[in-house]
Design a protein around this motif. Structure first.
Motif, PDB file in Angstrom:
ATOM      1  N   LEU A   1      45.351  32.888  29.709  1.00 18.63           N
ATOM      2  CA  LEU A   1      45.644  33.510  30.995  1.00 18.63           C
ATOM      3  C   LEU A   1      45.725  35.021  30.869  1.00 18.63           C
ATOM      4  N   SER A   2      46.209  35.487  29.714  1.00 16.09           N
ATOM      5  CA  SER A   2      46.380  36.924  29.557  1.00 16.09           C
ATOM      6  C   SER A   2      45.064  37.611  29.200  1.00 16.09           C
TER       7      SER A   2
ATOM      8  N   PRO B   1      40.525  36.503  34.408  1.00 16.09           N
ATOM      9  CA  PRO B   1      40.871  37.716  35.159  1.00 16.09           C
ATOM     10  C   PRO B   1      42.029  37.516  36.136  1.00 16.09           C
TER      11      PRO B   1
ATOM     12  N   ARG C   1      47.095  36.691  35.630  1.00 12.72           N
ATOM     13  CA  ARG C   1      48.414  37.214  35.972  1.00 12.72           C
ATOM     14  C   ARG C   1      48.928  36.595  37.279  1.00 12.72           C
TER      15      ARG C   1
ATOM     16  N   GLY D   1      56.744  40.115  33.931  1.00 16.13           N
ATOM     17  CA  GLY D   1      56.028  39.069  34.665  1.00 16.13           C
ATOM     18  C   GLY D   1      56.182  39.102  36.155  1.00 16.13           C
TER      19      GLY D   1
END
Lengths: 278, 308
Positions: free
Chosen positions: A98-99, A103, A106, A278
């Motif tokens: 995911l990081s 894209p 986040r 986050g």
């Protein structure tokens, strides 16, 4: 500084406030420790006795009677440990993907953590109860582990995501240029950098599992009960066993106190980092 | 503060990175897949099943009646149920009171501990101690102390307040609040302390030079900079408090006569005491909506506009 309370009065006031608050925070624990050495008959005498003949019968009770303390501790430890291992193993690649690779990662993480954290635990417990009943998994450790993983995995991904985001991408690009594969880069570059974050995530998810009350309350009846649930068995049809309950509470506090004394710094750091990112 | 610059740098880095790695989404999906499948099976499926249950008449004690689709009947019945409204009222009362107490205690002591140097480590450890206990176990500890002949009433008699019957509706709710605040105020304390430590002390010095008093500095320097931290604590604690179960279930168990039940306890009673799965599911979905609405409200009123 924020409030420049100067002079002696100010110092006395802040010190007084601190002391009062510490007494309020610690007194219940001290009182329970004290009561754990009293007999059940002495536990609620008026006025409470500060001087009494201490007895360890409550502790003997907890270990030897129907409460099966050692098996309950084993349940709690196994449930927390297996659940945490599963969460870390699943969350690490997911957070990495995911990081670094997706894209919209986040946004997915933010949305996922918010929807997972807002949903009431009890709304997850009802369908899980029916599912576990149909699968004949009620009163097994596996049932509680599954519930805990379902509840804590989004949290684990979210925390790990925050830690991975803070690792500079250049390190990894260098590794990739040098011919490392994706998995290799994850294992050789990210994981070593991530160890503190990994530790913090593991500690926090195991604490969540260790403290969880609702899932084991609903999903277990006898064999897979955990520490928080068994505390209720000191209040019986023939009256509460307060002395036993206090001894039991002390025994559950001790490992946490030791654990936190050892991991304290990582804990607070991870806690703060996890909550703020986050 | 360097956070803005760092953020900008990260963002630029992200854009560049994704230009290079645009075609890697599939690989990324492979990394995410195990977690995604697990969540689909253990989280999404139960939640969907919960929604399905909430639209059906399903009572474990009347299984001979079978499972019927009843549309929104469970929801309308729940909304007509006086217990739902008293549960909602209790949950809101507990949430608002505990939030106010926890945040103000957390902020005050964060400000004090931030200044203190010599003993603050010891003080902080003692204050955080209740946060580390298992909530259910500490609720049982307090239940023991809240007994009529218990130590709390003894202290109240000593200070001439007189013994309190903690088994009534109002006092029962107050006892839940006391235990919740005792156990969780340190959470705000830790986060706020971290927030204060992230503030550049020169900002306070500059405000002082500009003639701001201590209150002015707190209102115009500290509070705005602490806003993200306050928002995080507020959001997390609002969620946790609105679905509070452990403390209420252990301390009062709804007594007397279900008047102190929180929303989660209400769901629990309907589901696992009356075995009315359909009704319980519908109530839990309603509770979910209430929590989401409350958290959105927090973010809308306090949150910063995200520019990305």
């Amino acid at each position: 500084m924020v409030r420049p309370l100067r002079g002696l009065t100010a110092a006395i006031l802040t010190c007084g406030a601190l002391i009062v608050y510490c007494i309020w925070a610690v007194f219940p624990i001290l009182w329970v420790v004290l009561t754990s050495f009293k007999t059940n008959a002495e536990a609620l005498t008026v006025p409470p006795q500060l001087l009494f003949r201490p007895t360890i019968s409550n502790y003997v009770d907890v270990f030897t009677s129907v409460y099966q303390f050692s098996s309950v501790v084993e349940n709690s430890i196994v449930i927390a440990a297996v659940g945490t291992a599963a969460i870390v193993l699943l969350a690490l690649p997911a957070a990495y993907g995911l990081s670094r690779l997706i894209p919209w990662g986040r946004n997915a993480v933010s949305f996922g953590i918010i929807s997972a954290r807002t949903f009431p635990t009890i709304g997850l417990a009802i369908p899980l109860f029916i599912v576990m009943q149909n699968a004949r998994l009620l009163d097994t450790r596996l049932a509680v582990i599954i519930a805990n993983v379902a509840y804590s995995l989004p949290f684990g991904i979210w925390m790990m995501f925050g830690f991975i985001e803070s690792i500079p991408i250049e390190l990894e690009e260098a590794a990739l240029l040098d011919g490392c594969t994706r998995v290799g880069a994850l294992a050789r570059v990210i994981v070593p950098q991530l160890l503190p974050g990994l530790g913090a995530t593991a500690i926090l998810t195991s604490i969540v599992a260790w403290r969880e009350y609702l899932f084991p309350l609903i999903l277990t009846t006898r064999n897979a009960r955990t520490l928080p649930v068994v505390a209720g068995s000191f209040i019986t049809d023939v009256g509460p066993n307060w002395g036993g309950l206090c001894a039991y509470s002390v025994l559950t506090i001790l490992p946490i106190a030791i654990f936190c004394a050892v991991t304290g710094k990582i804990l607070v750091k991870g806690f703060v980092a996890g909550a703020v990112k986050g | 503060m360097g956070a803005g610059a760092a953020l900008a740098a990260t963002r630029a880095g992200r854009q560049g990175r994704f230009r290079i790695l645009r075609r890697r989404s599939f690989v990324g999906f492979c990394f995410v897949a195990p977690a995604l499948i697990t969540l689909a099976a253990t989280f999404a499926y139960p939640l969907g099943y919960n929604l399905w249950l909430s639209l059906h008449s399903y009572n474990l004690s009347e299984l001979y009646l079978g499972i019927h689709f009843v549309g929104l009947h469970n929801y309308s019945a729940a909304l007509k149920d006086p217990y739902f409204w008293s549960g909602l009222r209790n949950s809101l009362f507990i949430t608002l009171t505990s939030l106010a107490l926890e945040l103000s205690i957390g902020m005050s002591f964060a400000l004090i501990l931030y200044r203190q140097t010599r003993w603050s480590g010891t003080f902080r450890f003692l204050m955080i101690l209740p946060l580390l206990l298992i909530p259910a176990v500490s609720a049982y500890m307090w239940r023991f102390m809240f007994q009529y002949d218990g130590v709390i009433n003894y202290i109240l008699r000593l200070v001439h307040v007189g013994a309190v019957n903690w088994a009534k509706t109002a006092t029962g709710l107050i006892s839940v609040i006391i235990v919740t605040v005792w156990g969780n105020a340190a959470f705000s304390l830790i986060i706020f302390l971290a927030g204060l430590q992230a503030i550049d002390p020169e900002l306070w010095a500059a405000a002082k030079v500009d003639g701001a008093g201590p209150v002015g500095r707190f209102l115009h320097v500290t509070l705005p900079l602490m806003r993200p931290f306050i928002l995080v604590v507020l959001a997390i604690r609002t969620m946790d408090l609105l679905r509070l179960f452990d403390e209420g279930y252990i301390l009062t168990n709804g007594a007397p006569a279900r008047t102190t039940e929180t929303l989660s306890q209400l769901v629990y009673t309907d589901t696992f005491t009356y075995f009315d799965i359909g009704r319980g599911s519908a109530l839990s979905v309603l509770e979910g909506f209430i929590v989401v609405a409350a958290v959105l409200f927090c973010f809308v009123t306090l949150g910063e506009r995200r520019d990305s």
